[in-house]
Design a protein around this motif. Structure first.
Motif, short mmCIF file in Angstrom:
data_model
loop_
_atom_site.label_atom_id
_atom_site.label_comp_id
_atom_site.label_asym_id
_atom_site.label_seq_id
_atom_site.Cartn_x
_atom_site.Cartn_y
_atom_site.Cartn_z
N GLN A 106 0.68 -1.28 -0.23
CA GLN A 106 0.01 -0.03 0.16
C GLN A 106 0.92 1.25 -0.09
N ASP A 107 1.96 1.34 0.80
CA ASP A 107 2.79 2.48 0.88
C ASP A 107 4.15 2.55 -0.05
N ALA A 108 3.97 1.66 -0.96
CA ALA A 108 5.15 1.59 -1.98
C ALA A 108 5.24 2.52 -2.92
N GLY A 109 6.21 3.46 -3.05
CA GLY A 109 5.87 4.86 -3.81
C GLY A 109 6.72 4.47 -4.91
N VAL A 110 8.08 4.76 -4.97
CA VAL A 110 8.98 4.65 -5.95
C VAL A 110 9.19 3.04 -6.55
N GLU A 111 9.38 2.18 -5.56
CA GLU A 111 9.51 0.88 -5.93
C GLU A 111 8.29 0.31 -6.92
N HIS A 112 7.07 0.78 -6.54
CA HIS A 112 5.81 0.29 -7.35
C HIS A 112 6.30 0.99 -8.73
N LEU A 113 6.50 2.18 -8.96
CA LEU A 113 6.57 2.78 -10.29
C LEU A 113 7.82 2.20 -11.10
N LYS A 114 8.95 1.97 -10.25
CA LYS A 114 9.84 1.05 -11.00
C LYS A 114 9.61 0.07 -11.59
N ALA A 115 8.98 -0.97 -10.67
CA ALA A 115 8.39 -1.91 -11.13
C ALA A 115 7.53 -2.11 -12.46
N LEU A 116 6.74 -1.28 -12.20
CA LEU A 116 5.74 -0.93 -13.54
C LEU A 116 6.68 -0.48 -14.75
N ALA A 117 7.38 0.19 -14.43
CA ALA A 117 8.20 0.76 -15.55
C ALA A 117 8.95 -0.68 -16.21
N LEU A 118 9.38 -1.36 -15.58
CA LEU A 118 10.60 -2.55 -15.80
C LEU A 118 9.41 -3.45 -16.50
N VAL A 119 8.31 -3.91 -16.04
CA VAL A 119 7.29 -4.64 -16.78
C VAL A 119 6.86 -3.98 -18.01
N SER A 120 6.75 -2.97 -18.12
CA SER A 120 6.19 -2.05 -19.27
C SER A 120 7.11 -2.25 -20.27
N ARG A 121 8.39 -1.97 -20.07
CA ARG A 121 9.62 -1.91 -20.97
C ARG A 121 9.79 -3.40 -21.64
#
Length: 154
Positions: A106-121
């Motif tokens: 719930q409180d994952a900020g930048v880690e969630h975004l990094k993971a989403l960017a990695l999966v997207s790429r």
């Protein structure tokens, strides 16, 4: 960050077909429960809530549903290959057959975004998508997804 730190081998599944987007989200919830011990109904609810903000079908047969979950310790993922694509309200209106769900604390900020960017790429790589679509063995699919392909999170 790489996908091998996010995706367990037991979180990869091949499904013949899903009758609907809603059924597919339930399949993801069940897979998250089996692989990570997450509460399937809570996972489904969180994924549906995120989908209500806008569909996560990104085009080219790929969907990247994601949700934040209370009580989750780390960012985790689940992957489903559908042998028969399903309508997912994608931006290009094409059905999806490659579905990578991402679950973050719930409180994952930048880690969630990094993971989403990695999966997207990763899923923007047509070669990876082609390899995934030409295999139905979950162990091989996991190996393809977690191979070091030079795709790194920022």
């Amino acid at each position: 960050m790489n996908l091998s730190g996010i995706l367990k081998p037991e979180a990869v599944k091949v499904i013949g077909a899903a009758s609907s987007k809603k059924r597919l989200l339930h399949d993801l919830g069940e897979l998250a429960q089996q692989a990570y011990g997450l509460d399937a109904p809570l996972v489904v609810e969180a994924l549906q809530e995120r989908e209500s903000l806008g569909p996560t079908g990104v085009g080219h047969g790929v969907a990247l549903p994601h949700a934040r979950l209370q009580g989750l310790g780390d960012v985790t993922g689940a992957f489903i290959l559908l042998e028969k694509p399903v309508d997912f309200d994608s931006v290009d209106r094409q059905p999806v057959d490659l579905v990578f769900a991402l679950f973050a604390p719930q409180d994952a900020g930048v880690e969630h975004l990094k993971a989403l960017a990695l999966v997207s790429r990763t899923f923007r790589d047509a070669g990876i998508c082609k390899k995934l679509r030409s295999n139905t063995d979950p162990a091989i699919l996991h190996a393809i997804l977690t191979a070091d392909q030079g795709v790194q999170a920022a």
